[in-house]
Scaffold this motif. Structure first.
Motif, mmCIF file in Angstrom:
data_model
loop_
_atom_site.group_PDB
_atom_site.id
_atom_site.type_symbol
_atom_site.label_atom_id
_atom_site.label_comp_id
_atom_site.label_asym_id
_atom_site.label_seq_id
_atom_site.Cartn_x
_atom_site.Cartn_y
_atom_site.Cartn_z
ATOM 1 N N ALA A 199 0.834 -1.202 0.000
ATOM 2 C CA ALA A 199 0.000 0.000 0.000
ATOM 3 C C ALA A 199 0.869 1.253 0.000
ATOM 4 O O ALA A 199 0.595 2.207 -0.733
ATOM 5 N N LEU A 200 1.927 1.253 0.795
ATOM 6 C CA LEU A 200 2.835 2.405 0.828
ATOM 7 C C LEU A 200 3.562 2.568 -0.499
ATOM 8 O O LEU A 200 3.744 3.681 -0.988
ATOM 9 N N GLU A 201 3.966 1.444 -1.089
ATOM 10 C CA GLU A 201 4.645 1.455 -2.380
ATOM 11 C C GLU A 201 3.750 2.055 -3.472
ATOM 12 O O GLU A 201 4.218 2.707 -4.382
ATOM 13 N N ASN A 202 2.450 1.821 -3.357
ATOM 14 C CA ASN A 202 1.496 2.309 -4.343
ATOM 15 C C ASN A 202 0.970 3.698 -4.022
ATOM 16 O O ASN A 202 -0.044 4.108 -4.563
ATOM 17 N N GLY A 203 1.627 4.400 -3.105
ATOM 18 C CA GLY A 203 1.259 5.780 -2.843
ATOM 19 C C GLY A 203 0.321 5.982 -1.679
ATOM 20 O O GLY A 203 -0.118 7.093 -1.425
ATOM 21 N N GLU B 18 -3.175 4.924 6.161
ATOM 22 C CA GLU B 18 -4.055 4.039 5.412
ATOM 23 C C GLU B 18 -3.721 2.587 5.666
ATOM 24 O O GLU B 18 -4.588 1.749 5.747
ATOM 25 N N GLY B 19 -2.434 2.268 5.812
ATOM 26 C CA GLY B 19 -2.040 0.888 5.991
ATOM 27 C C GLY B 19 -2.120 0.406 7.420
ATOM 28 O O GLY B 19 -2.325 -0.756 7.674
ATOM 29 N N GLY B 20 -1.995 1.314 8.394
ATOM 30 C CA GLY B 20 -1.893 0.905 9.782
ATOM 31 C C GLY B 20 -3.171 0.473 10.462
ATOM 32 O O GLY B 20 -3.319 -0.673 10.823
ATOM 33 N N PRO B 21 -4.135 1.371 10.648
ATOM 34 C CA PRO B 21 -5.272 1.031 11.476
ATOM 35 C C PRO B 21 -6.065 -0.182 11.019
ATOM 36 O O PRO B 21 -6.570 -0.924 11.816
ATOM 37 N N ARG B 22 -6.155 -0.399 9.737
ATOM 38 C CA ARG B 22 -6.910 -1.530 9.221
ATOM 39 C C ARG B 22 -6.335 -2.831 9.729
ATOM 40 O O ARG B 22 -7.033 -3.819 9.897
ATOM 41 N N HIS B 23 -5.041 -2.837 10.036
ATOM 42 C CA HIS B 23 -4.377 -4.056 10.492
ATOM 43 C C HIS B 23 -4.282 -4.117 12.003
ATOM 44 O O HIS B 23 -3.697 -5.027 12.528
ATOM 45 N N ALA B 24 -4.834 -3.163 12.685
ATOM 46 C CA ALA B 24 -4.720 -3.138 14.134
ATOM 47 C C ALA B 24 -5.773 -4.001 14.820
ATOM 48 O O ALA B 24 -5.942 -3.936 16.009
ATOM 49 N N GLY B 25 -6.514 -4.777 14.052
ATOM 50 C CA GLY B 25 -7.515 -5.640 14.631
ATOM 51 C C GLY B 25 -8.885 -5.012 14.691
ATOM 52 O O GLY B 25 -9.832 -5.583 15.201
#
Length: 118
Positions: free
Chosen positions: A99-103, A108-115
């Motif tokens: 996600a970071l690589e794609n701008g 955007e990448g963090g909270p979604r993975h925080a459970g």
């Protein structure tokens, strides 16, 4: 080992893009599949014979998506000889990195993975 004892609540945040990024970062190739509902990934060749493959649901909206993802992470852990939570963490990291690589931003990448639920 009971394959369902490891389940980490973060697995509910996995998206198809995370799994795709992880598998491709490990050398797995997306190969043609007649079903539009499943993505077929083939492992890198490792000796004679056909390499193993894994099927990934093509959408998070399928009724059995979460069950299939738990089975996939468990199968990958067996293939890699690692604990399923270690695989899950790497899948989450691969998705964030892509996600970071794609701008995308770190937010955007963090909270979604925080459970947190979707």
């Amino acid at each position: 080992m009971n394959p369902w004892r490891w389940l980490d609540p973060r697995i509910d945040s996995l998206q198809v893009a995370d799994l795709r990024a992880y598998l491709q970062s490990r050398g797995w190739q997306l190969t043609p599949n007649p079903s539009p509902h499943l993505l077929r990934f083939e492992a890198p060749a490792n000796g004679p014979g056909r390499p193993p493959f894994q099927m990934v649901p093509s959408s998070e909206h399928f009724a059995d998506y979460h069950q299939r993802i738990a089975e996939l992470v468990t199968a990958l852990s067996e293939l890699e000889g690692r604990h399923p939570v270690a695989v899950l963490e790497d899948v989450l990291h691969a998705g964030r990195s892509k996600a970071l690589e794609n701008g995308g931003s770190q937010a955007e990448g963090g909270p979604r993975h925080a459970g947190s639920p979707r």
